[in-house]
Scaffold this motif. Structure first.
Motif, PDB file in Angstrom:
ATOM      1  N   GLY A 139      19.498  37.835 -41.107  1.00 27.64           N
ATOM      2  CA  GLY A 139      20.658  38.125 -40.269  1.00 27.64           C
ATOM      3  C   GLY A 139      20.231  39.004 -39.110  1.00 27.64           C
ATOM      4  N   ALA A 140      20.265  40.320 -39.329  1.00 24.17           N
ATOM      5  CA  ALA A 140      19.864  41.253 -38.274  1.00 24.17           C
ATOM      6  C   ALA A 140      18.358  41.279 -38.067  1.00 24.17           C
ATOM      7  N   GLY A 141      17.608  40.719 -38.995  1.00 25.12           N
ATOM      8  CA  GLY A 141      16.162  40.661 -38.850  1.00 25.12           C
ATOM      9  C   GLY A 141      15.397  41.596 -39.756  1.00 25.12           C
ATOM     10  N   GLN A 142      16.089  42.454 -40.514  1.00 22.38           N
ATOM     11  CA  GLN A 142      15.388  43.379 -41.403  1.00 22.38           C
ATOM     12  C   GLN A 142      14.618  42.624 -42.488  1.00 22.38           C
ATOM     13  N   TRP A 143      15.267  41.661 -43.119  1.00 23.76           N
ATOM     14  CA  TRP A 143      14.606  40.888 -44.162  1.00 23.76           C
ATOM     15  C   TRP A 143      13.478  40.035 -43.573  1.00 23.76           C
ATOM     16  N   GLY A 144      13.728  39.399 -42.452  1.00 19.85           N
ATOM     17  CA  GLY A 144      12.700  38.583 -41.826  1.00 19.85           C
ATOM     18  C   GLY A 144      11.475  39.397 -41.467  1.00 19.85           C
ATOM     19  N   ALA A 145      11.689  40.612 -40.961  1.00 20.89           N
ATOM     20  CA  ALA A 145      10.563  41.484 -40.617  1.00 20.89           C
ATOM     21  C   ALA A 145       9.782  41.864 -41.861  1.00 20.89           C
ATOM     22  N   ALA A 146      10.508  42.202 -42.935  1.00 17.03           N
ATOM     23  CA  ALA A 146       9.841  42.601 -44.175  1.00 17.03           C
ATOM     24  C   ALA A 146       9.019  41.462 -44.760  1.00 17.03           C
ATOM     25  N   LEU A 147       9.613  40.274 -44.813  1.00 16.17           N
ATOM     26  CA  LEU A 147       8.895  39.150 -45.405  1.00 16.17           C
ATOM     27  C   LEU A 147       7.719  38.722 -44.525  1.00 16.17           C
ATOM     28  N   SER A 148       7.838  38.908 -43.219  1.00 15.74           N
ATOM     29  CA  SER A 148       6.722  38.581 -42.320  1.00 15.74           C
ATOM     30  C   SER A 148       5.495  39.425 -42.649  1.00 15.74           C
ATOM     31  N   LEU A 149       5.713  40.714 -42.880  1.00 13.00           N
ATOM     32  CA  LEU A 149       4.612  41.606 -43.237  1.00 13.00           C
ATOM     33  C   LEU A 149       4.041  41.230 -44.608  1.00 13.00           C
ATOM     34  N   ALA A 150       4.931  41.001 -45.577  1.00 14.49           N
ATOM     35  CA  ALA A 150       4.482  40.667 -46.927  1.00 14.49           C
ATOM     36  C   ALA A 150       3.729  39.335 -46.941  1.00 14.49           C
ATOM     37  N   ALA A 151       4.237  38.356 -46.194  1.00 15.62           N
ATOM     38  CA  ALA A 151       3.573  37.044 -46.135  1.00 15.62           C
ATOM     39  C   ALA A 151       2.173  37.173 -45.554  1.00 15.62           C
ATOM     40  N   LYS A 152       2.038  37.936 -44.487  1.00 19.28           N
ATOM     41  CA  LYS A 152       0.719  38.110 -43.874  1.00 19.28           C
ATOM     42  C   LYS A 152      -0.239  38.823 -44.839  1.00 19.28           C
ATOM     43  N   HIS A 153       0.286  39.810 -45.547  1.00 22.10           N
ATOM     44  CA  HIS A 153      -0.547  40.561 -46.488  1.00 22.10           C
ATOM     45  C   HIS A 153      -1.134  39.649 -47.562  1.00 22.10           C
ATOM     46  N   PHE A 154      -0.344  38.664 -48.012  1.00 19.38           N
ATOM     47  CA  PHE A 154      -0.804  37.776 -49.082  1.00 19.38           C
ATOM     48  C   PHE A 154      -1.270  36.418 -48.561  1.00 19.38           C
ATOM     49  N   GLY A 155      -1.429  36.274 -47.236  1.00 24.56           N
ATOM     50  CA  GLY A 155      -2.018  35.067 -46.667  1.00 24.56           C
ATOM     51  C   GLY A 155      -1.133  33.838 -46.708  1.00 24.56           C
ATOM     52  N   LEU A 156       0.166  34.011 -46.518  1.00 19.56           N
ATOM     53  CA  LEU A 156       1.127  32.904 -46.545  1.00 19.56           C
ATOM     54  C   LEU A 156       1.642  32.608 -45.143  1.00 19.56           C
ATOM     55  N   GLU A 157       1.964  31.332 -44.886  1.00 19.76           N
ATOM     56  CA  GLU A 157       2.623  30.951 -43.644  1.00 19.76           C
ATOM     57  C   GLU A 157       4.131  31.050 -43.842  1.00 19.76           C
ATOM     58  N   LEU A 158       4.834  31.609 -42.863  1.00 19.76           N
ATOM     59  CA  LEU A 158       6.268  31.871 -43.003  1.00 19.76           C
ATOM     60  C   LEU A 158       7.049  31.345 -41.813  1.00 19.76           C
ATOM     61  N   ALA A 159       8.159  30.652 -42.109  1.00 19.96           N
ATOM     62  CA  ALA A 159       9.136  30.248 -41.087  1.00 19.96           C
ATOM     63  C   ALA A 159      10.455  30.960 -41.379  1.00 19.96           C
ATOM     64  N   VAL A 160      11.001  31.637 -40.370  1.00 12.94           N
ATOM     65  CA  VAL A 160      12.227  32.419 -40.526  1.00 12.94           C
ATOM     66  C   VAL A 160      13.327  31.829 -39.651  1.00 12.94           C
ATOM     67  N   TYR A 161      14.444  31.472 -40.265  1.00 12.49           N
ATOM     68  CA  TYR A 161      15.630  31.076 -39.507  1.00 12.49           C
ATOM     69  C   TYR A 161      16.486  32.313 -39.292  1.00 12.49           C
ATOM     70  N   MET A 162      16.584  32.755 -38.053  1.00  8.69           N
ATOM     71  CA  MET A 162      17.317  33.969 -37.703  1.00  8.69           C
ATOM     72  C   MET A 162      18.656  33.595 -37.093  1.00  8.69           C
ATOM     73  N   VAL A 163      19.725  34.182 -37.617  1.00  4.99           N
ATOM     74  CA  VAL A 163      21.070  33.901 -37.113  1.00  4.99           C
ATOM     75  C   VAL A 163      21.077  34.065 -35.592  1.00  4.99           C
ATOM     76  N   LYS A 164      21.594  33.063 -34.899  1.00  4.78           N
ATOM     77  CA  LYS A 164      21.442  32.977 -33.442  1.00  4.78           C
ATOM     78  C   LYS A 164      21.975  34.202 -32.715  1.00  4.78           C
TER      79      LYS A 164
END
Length: 453
Positions: free
Chosen positions: A137-162
């Motif tokens: 929504g506001a991007g807090q979760w997307g930001a958190a998962l982006s960091l976690a995904a990078k830490h564990f070597g995962l590719e991430l796509a985030v759909y952010m409310v427009k």
């Protein structure tokens, strides 16, 4: 001199999460398969979620679930978080109430969301998953998962409310800096998004829409799983590190909360601060009040109905027993984007139905007035979401003043607002407004829910 901050050491990071499902007096009704109306099992969720998250979702027997060493190791980057005595706010309110807040804004992404992003990314990596999707929504979760995904070597796509994609460009930049792909939702990249854009070309999105798109992409991408930031039981489970730390810190302060408050969107940070304390209410040792503070423009706990509903707009998810405004509900474009969700998680909904949780809905202007007072008194500019908890705490302190009482109030500062300054600019300029939901609005999006089962 009395302490302002109450600090724990890294060895005090919890070694296990608290599973409220094992101890709550009445278990929530099961999630249902929307096609057969049969109760779901963990195996039913595994095509979409990681295997471990799916097992945790249905675990009703284990009170404590061990935190993996790899997760605790990453938690050490910012945990334990401080518990702070809000003496400046107490002085500004001229109250005898003792006000404390758990400061989750000190994480690298500025919010509590990393508490669940890290274990979910870890479980995906451990399972051999290469790609994950999510909504934000506001991007807090997307930001958190982006960091976690990078830490564990995962590719991430985030759909952010427009609306948030446009309102909060720096959150988008944070996600992209960590290596995630960020798509404004609704988008033309999914069938769900194309349908919504075709029917409503100017629609600014909702969490329900973004969930639909993330789920669709996950189900159509090889070796990909969907990762959720709120609502479901396993997310609330991971967030209990907040309350477990706070419990130790309140003991160090020589006090115990009479009132525990969290802002409420889908339930992640409210559950995290509340559930560890709530277990003492279950046992009869304590009688703490728990208050969920939600926006007046999206009041599912205060104005919604308790009914089976989809967790997303397109109807891709299971049917969840929840307090809901209906999956077709279109929330107003308030700045607390993380709270613009139509439903509450099943566990919180059951606890609310059983009278173990209170809820208040707060107008947008009151939250920004509370946020401004808090910033001037405590020096921290809070996220618009967290400002709902601050406003609720201020209401409780003022009530205590009127009643001549001195309760101990604890709230969760779930995130800072340093990337939300455009919202503060609008508030200072007098350009923000309150949004009310009418009974007709609620009826229009909830009357048809009975037909789902």
């Amino acid at each position: 001199m009395e302490s302002k901050k109450i600090l724990l050491s890294e060895k005090d990071i919890p070694t296990a999460w608290y599973n409220v499902l094992a101890e709550m007096p009445v278990k929530p009704r099961p999630m249902l398969n929307p096609a057969t109306h049969e109760p779901l099992t963990a195996e039913d969720l595994m095509p979409l979620f990681t295997e471990e998250a799916s097992r945790q979702e249905f675990n009703t027997t284990d009170t404590w679930i061990e935190i993996p060493d790899e997760v605790r190791d990453m938690y050490r980057i910012w945990r334990p978080t401080p518990l702070v005595r809000a003496r400046g706010l107490e002085k500004a309110l001229d109250t005898k109430a003792h006000i404390y807040f758990k400061n989750e804004s000190v994480s690298p992404v500025g919010s509590h969301k990393l508490n669940s992003a890290v274990p979910q990314a870890y479980y995906a990596k451990k399972q051999g998953v290469t790609n994950i999707t999510t909504e934000t929504g506001a991007g807090q979760w997307g930001a958190a998962l982006s960091l976690a995904a990078k830490h564990f070597g995962l590719e991430l796509a985030v759909y952010m409310v427009k609306i948030s994609f446009n309102q909060k460009p720096y959150r988008r930049s944070i996600m992209q800096t960590y290596g995630a792909e960020v798509i404004a939702s609704p988008s033309m990249s999914t069938k769900a998004g194309r349908k919504i854009i075709t029917e409503h070309p100017n629609y600014q999105g909702s969490l329900g829409t973004a969930i639909s798109e993330a789920v669709e992409l996950a189900m159509s991408t090889p070796n990909c799983k969907y990762v959720l930031g709120s609502v479901l039981n396993h997310v609330a489970l991971h967030q209990t590190v907040i309350g477990l730390e706070a419990e130790k810190q309140m003991e160090m302060a020589g006090e115990y909360p009479d009132i525990v408050i969290g802002c409420f969107g889908g339930g992640s940070n409210f559950s995290g601060i509340s559930f560890p304390f709530m277990r003492h209410n279950f046992s009869g040792e304590r009688s703490t009040r728990f208050v969920a503070a939600e926006p007046s423009s999206c009041p599912k706990l205060t104005r919604g109905v308790l009914q089976y509903d989809f967790g997303d707009e397109a109807g891709y998810t299971p049917l969840i027993p929840m307090y809901t405004l209906g999956h077709d509900f279109s929330p107003a474009n308030i700045h607390a984007g993380g709270l613009r969700y139509h439903g509450a998680g099943a566990v919180v909904s059951q606890l609310r139905s059983d009278g173990m949780i209170d809820a208040v809905d707060i107008p947008q202007l009151e939250t920004f007035a509370a946020a401004t007072l808090f910033a001037r008194a405590e020096g921290i500019i809070p996220a618009p979401e967290s400002s709902h908890a601050i406003a609720a705490a201020i209401r409780e302190a003022k009530r205590a003043n009127e009643e001549g009482t001195a309760p101990v109030i604890l709230f969760n500062l779930s995130g800072h607002g340093l990337i939300d300054m455009a919202a503060y600019d609008q508030y200072i300029a007098g350009d923000l407004a309150n949004y009310e939901v009418t009974d007709e609005d609620v009826a229009r999006t909830t009357d048809s829910l009975a037909k789902l089962i």
